[in-house]
Design a protein around this motif. Structure first.
Motif: not given
Length: 147
Positions: A25, A43, A46, A110-111, A113-114, A117-118
């Motif tokens: 990360d 961040h 974001e 970036h969204k 990317y998350h 991860i989810n």
């Protein structure tokens, strides 16, 4: 697996997972742009994308960070053409911050990317019982509160 073995090795395993996640990360990425973005920068992108047209002071207050720290990061983002500052049409003494087209690309990547991860986390609990998932969640919640 033996319960005592699991209990004895749980702290080490958790730290290994945390360290591995931090390694992944914390790497600077470009998030679909030609600019390398560090964690603090993406961040902030974001946050700006989620809270459009805030002033520098409002961003600092809502993020509980000094105005100086936010300003330094905004200068870097402005140099990278990811954000733009403009006078607030409703209050000419206030500067508001918005994402540029390039900033929105980084925001969107970036969204994604998350979301990945989810998906990884969801794949780890797929097939687990509702009680197992509650136990994992409760453990993480307790750990967070203690830290």
């Amino acid at each position: 697996m033996d319960k005592n073995f699991q209990i004895d090795n749980l702290p080490r395993k958790l730290l290994d997972v945390i360290n591995r996640f931090n390694e992944i990360d914390s790497k600077a990425r470009n998030f679909g742009t030609d600019e390398t973005l560090h964690l603090s920068e993406i961040h902030l992108i974001e946050f700006i994308g989620d809270n459009e047209k805030l002033s520098v002071s409002e961003i600092a207050r809502k993020k509980s960070v000094t105005k100086g720290a936010i300003s330094k990061t905004l200068i870097r983002l402005e140099d990278k053409k990811l954000i733009v500052k403009a006078l607030n049409p409703e209050n000419k003494s206030q500067t508001i911050v918005s994402l540029t087209k390039k900033g929105w690309i980084a925001y969107s990547e970036h969204k994604k990317y998350h979301e990945n991860i989810n998906k990884t986390i969801f794949s780890c609990v797929q097939g687990k019982s509702e009680q197992d998932i509650k136990t994992i969640y409760y453990f993480l919640e307790q750990l967070e509160n203690l830290l």
